[in-house]
Design a protein around this motif. Structure first.
Motif, PDB file in Angstrom:
ATOM      1  N   GLY A   1       0.776  -1.293   0.069  1.00 46.58           N
ATOM      2  CA  GLY A   1       0.021  -0.077  -0.164  1.00 46.58           C
ATOM      3  C   GLY A   1       0.811   1.092   0.021  1.00 46.58           C
ATOM      4  O   GLY A   1       1.934   1.282   0.443  1.00 46.58           O
ATOM      5  N   GLU A   2       0.354   2.445  -0.239  1.00 45.67           N
ATOM      6  CA  GLU A   2       1.007   3.546  -0.550  1.00 45.67           C
ATOM      7  C   GLU A   2       1.469   4.160   0.738  1.00 45.67           C
ATOM      8  O   GLU A   2       2.434   4.886   0.843  1.00 45.67           O
ATOM      9  N   GLU A   3       0.619   3.998   1.848  1.00 44.12           N
ATOM     10  CA  GLU A   3       0.959   4.591   3.183  1.00 44.12           C
ATOM     11  C   GLU A   3       2.238   3.850   3.725  1.00 44.12           C
ATOM     12  O   GLU A   3       3.168   4.596   4.112  1.00 44.12           O
ATOM     13  N   LYS A   4       2.380   2.571   3.376  1.00 45.33           N
ATOM     14  CA  LYS A   4       3.476   1.887   4.180  1.00 45.33           C
ATOM     15  C   LYS A   4       4.700   2.187   3.274  1.00 45.33           C
ATOM     16  O   LYS A   4       5.904   2.417   3.910  1.00 45.33           O
ATOM     17  N   ALA A   5       4.587   2.404   1.980  1.00 49.05           N
ATOM     18  CA  ALA A   5       5.775   2.646   1.054  1.00 49.05           C
ATOM     19  C   ALA A   5       6.168   4.053   1.526  1.00 49.05           C
ATOM     20  O   ALA A   5       7.236   4.358   1.425  1.00 49.05           O
ATOM     21  N   ARG A   6       5.401   5.207   1.861  1.00 49.46           N
ATOM     22  CA  ARG A   6       5.652   6.527   2.280  1.00 49.46           C
ATOM     23  C   ARG A   6       6.303   6.307   3.503  1.00 49.46           C
ATOM     24  O   ARG A   6       7.386   7.011   3.571  1.00 49.46           O
ATOM     25  N   GLU A   7       5.925   5.582   4.253  1.00 51.06           N
ATOM     26  CA  GLU A   7       6.505   5.591   5.717  1.00 51.06           C
ATOM     27  C   GLU A   7       8.190   4.916   5.413  1.00 51.06           C
ATOM     28  O   GLU A   7       9.058   5.427   6.029  1.00 51.06           O
ATOM     29  N   ILE A   8       8.119   3.747   4.875  1.00 55.90           N
ATOM     30  CA  ILE A   8       9.678   3.086   4.497  1.00 55.90           C
ATOM     31  C   ILE A   8      10.496   4.241   3.978  1.00 55.90           C
ATOM     32  O   ILE A   8      11.653   4.593   4.251  1.00 55.90           O
ATOM     33  N   ALA A   9      10.024   5.141   2.930  1.00 56.15           N
ATOM     34  CA  ALA A   9      10.921   5.888   2.134  1.00 56.15           C
ATOM     35  C   ALA A   9      11.320   7.454   3.311  1.00 56.15           C
ATOM     36  O   ALA A   9      12.599   7.580   3.138  1.00 56.15           O
ATOM     37  N   LEU A  10      10.131   7.605   4.048  1.00 52.61           N
ATOM     38  CA  LEU A  10      10.516   8.644   5.005  1.00 52.61           C
ATOM     39  C   LEU A  10      11.438   8.272   5.953  1.00 52.61           C
ATOM     40  O   LEU A  10      12.341   9.089   6.488  1.00 52.61           O
ATOM     41  N   THR A  11      11.508   7.153   6.490  1.00 53.04           N
ATOM     42  CA  THR A  11      12.244   6.449   7.630  1.00 53.04           C
ATOM     43  C   THR A  11      13.583   6.285   7.203  1.00 53.04           C
ATOM     44  O   THR A  11      14.551   6.742   7.691  1.00 53.04           O
ATOM     45  N   HIS A  12      13.633   5.742   5.827  1.00 61.80           N
ATOM     46  CA  HIS A  12      15.101   5.729   5.116  1.00 61.80           C
ATOM     47  C   HIS A  12      15.831   6.994   5.154  1.00 61.80           C
ATOM     48  O   HIS A  12      16.990   7.140   5.211  1.00 61.80           O
ATOM     49  N   ALA A  13      15.114   7.993   4.612  1.00 64.51           N
ATOM     50  CA  ALA A  13      15.656   9.394   4.383  1.00 64.51           C
ATOM     51  C   ALA A  13      15.848  10.215   5.715  1.00 64.51           C
ATOM     52  O   ALA A  13      16.716  11.052   5.656  1.00 64.51           O
ATOM     53  N   GLY A  14      15.333   9.844   6.936  1.00 64.39           N
ATOM     54  CA  GLY A  14      15.450  10.240   7.936  1.00 64.39           C
ATOM     55  C   GLY A  14      14.787  11.677   7.993  1.00 64.39           C
ATOM     56  O   GLY A  14      15.203  12.926   8.581  1.00 64.39           O
ATOM     57  N   VAL A  15      13.520  11.879   7.428  1.00 60.73           N
ATOM     58  CA  VAL A  15      12.777  13.140   7.353  1.00 60.73           C
ATOM     59  C   VAL A  15      11.305  12.932   7.790  1.00 60.73           C
ATOM     60  O   VAL A  15      10.764  11.734   7.694  1.00 60.73           O
TER      61      VAL A  15
END
Length: 507
Positions: free
Chosen positions: A445-459
């Motif tokens: 899902g989009e929300e989980k993918a968004r969370e993964i990206a922001l966590t990895h970016a530290g943003v």
């Protein structure tokens, strides 16, 4: 009787004819009783009618003089005809009823070059046209590479307009019979209206050229007025001749020169050489000069060995501009009866549409009853016949190319139907094929993918801007493509739609 005697008798006669009786008359008046009538001097009869006649005569003289003046003005100074000459130079001439020139006006820089310092006012119209055509020849605007001229006549009297058009057309035709080439003359009568004049003013051309282009566009809607305006009259004439276009009210003598181009034969050779075909092996060969994307091209079409070939050859250089090869529709029909369709492939070796459909559905992992918007076509690509298959199933859009002989999957593409996703209001997609060989799985899902990206970016969530996310298929797997900005950095991620793995991270 002597003269002296005659004179004496005349005097005597006058004295006897008028006796002196004044005193006697006055005495009688004094003795007369009763009223005395005073006799007034009689007035002279009125001469009023004489004055009236004189006034009428004067008015008639004025009217006559005015009529004569108007007639003289109309004959000598009013515009009776407007004649335009177009090659690439454009020139407009006005003339009176006597066909005497009133003005000569250039409508472009080339027209000014042609006119030079010549003054035609008051000269005969034919003389002016002769001189202008001669100047076009001397300045190289009319030559063996570009030999066409357009004459347009605008006159309120159609009969006079036609007569003048024919006369000038013949005059110019004779002038263009030179030692090196023969000219081609187009002539037309025009009726200038608001729309036509507006087009002429907008593009800085004569109303005659505007009318010619307008008629060509009406005959061939693939052209636009804008793209034909820069063409010379010779190029427009060539397009009409090549397409065998007949234009109303346009007369033509001579043939437009194509010596500036490679010619139909050279264009045909270029196409056959590129296709690797001998002329003896082709049928239904057609070659036509056309104008495409700002250049003159030869359109070459022919059939050979079960294919239809279409080429566009640059008319000046001979280079191949575009080409297209596809299976001959007639041959496809014959293929069902086992007819030979190419040098090495016969129709009875094709697997058939049903088999190709089965292969595509099996590979996509979808059931027959779940598909919609199914399409199939047979085509030739890179030397092989393929079945082109398109269909939708669930949230998938699928495209396949199946080798028509071997059944091999040549290419395939599958992606999520965004419209279908929106209609079903779900971020989680069940039973979707993740790749050509992978097992089915559940999208994160989009929300989980968004969370993964922001966590990895530290943003932090509140620190991002210009956020975008899209589900796509790449190299056999579905991924979420995510882009966003934070502070002064750009971030791009690709997240596996099933596993959540980070495939790509750029920032």
């Amino acid at each position: 009787m002597k003269n002296t005697e005659l004179e004496a008798k005349v005097k005597q006669a006058f004295s006897h004819a008028a006796p002196d009786v004044l005193d006697c008359v006055l005495r009688r008046c004094e003795n007369q009783k009763g009223n005395v009538m005073i006799m007034k001097e009689a007035k002279k009869k009125s001469r009023k009618w004489v004055k009236q006649v004189a006034a009428v005569a004067a008015m008639a003289a004025i009217v006559f003089a005015g009529t004569m003046g108007a007639g003289i003005y109309r004959t000598n100074y009013a515009v009776a005809s407007t004649v335009s000459l177009d090659v690439n130079p454009s020139i407009e001439i006005t003339a009176n009823e006597k066909e005497r020139v009133l003005s000569v006006k250039p409508l472009n820089e080339e027209g000014q070059t042609v006119i030079g310092d010549m003054d035609f006012k008051g000269s005969d119209l034919e003389v002016a046209v002769n001189a202008l055509i001669g100047s076009m020849l001397r300045n190289g605007y009319l030559n063996e590479l570009s030999n066409s001229v357009l004459i347009s006549v605008d006159n309120d009297d159609p009969a006079k307009g036609d007569a003048l058009k024919e006369k000038l057309m013949e005059e110019v035709r004779v002038i263009l019979q030179t030692d090196t080439f023969d000219g081609a003359v187009l002539s037309q009568t025009i009726t200038s209206d608001t729309q036509l004049q507006s087009l002429a003013d907008r593009y800085g051309i004569t109303a005659g050229k505007a009318q010619l282009i307008q008629q060509i566009v009406e005959k061939n809607p693939l052209y636009t007025f804008d793209e034909l305006v820069p063409l010379s009259i010779n190029e427009l004439n060539l397009l009409c001749e090549s397409a065998q276009t007949s234009l109303e009210h346009v007369a033509s003598v001579g043939t437009a020169s194509d010596k500036n181009y490679i010619g139909a034969d050279k264009a045909k050779e270029a196409a056959l050489s590129h296709a690797g075909k001998a002329e003896s092996a082709v049928t239904e060969m057609e070659v036509k000069l056309d104008y495409e994307n700002g250049m003159m091209v030869y359109e070459v079409e022919f059939k050979a060995d079960g294919y239809e070939y279409e080429y566009e050859i640059n008319a000046v250089t001979g280079a191949v501009v575009t080409f297209d090869t596809e299976l001959d529709d007639d041959t496809i029909g014959q293929s069902q009866s086992g007819s030979q369709i190419s040098g090495s492939v016969s129709a009875d070796t094709f697997i058939g549409e049903e088999k190709a459909r089965e292969i595509a559905l099996s590979h996509a992992g979808v059931q027959e009853g779940t598909i919609r918007d199914y399409k199939v076509d047979i085509d030739e690509e890179d030397g092989r016949y393929v079945y082109e298959i398109e269909f939708e199933s669930g949230n998938l859009e699928c495209e396949y190319e199946i080798d028509a002989v071997s059944g091999e999957i040549v290419t395939y593409d599958r992606e999520v139907d965004d419209d279908w996703e929106a209609e079903h209001h779900s971020d989680t997609h069940h039973s979707s094929q993740n790749s050509g060989s992978a097992a089915t799985g559940t999208f994160i899902g989009e929300e989980k993918a968004r969370e993964i990206a922001l966590t990895h970016a530290g943003v932090q969530e509140g620190a991002i801007r210009e956020y975008e996310i899209e589900l796509d298929e790449e190299d056999g797997r579905y991924v979420y493509e995510i882009e966003f900005e934070s502070q002064d950095r750009d971030y791009e991620y690709e997240i596996d739609a099933v596993t959540g793995d980070i495939i790509k991270a750029e920032h």
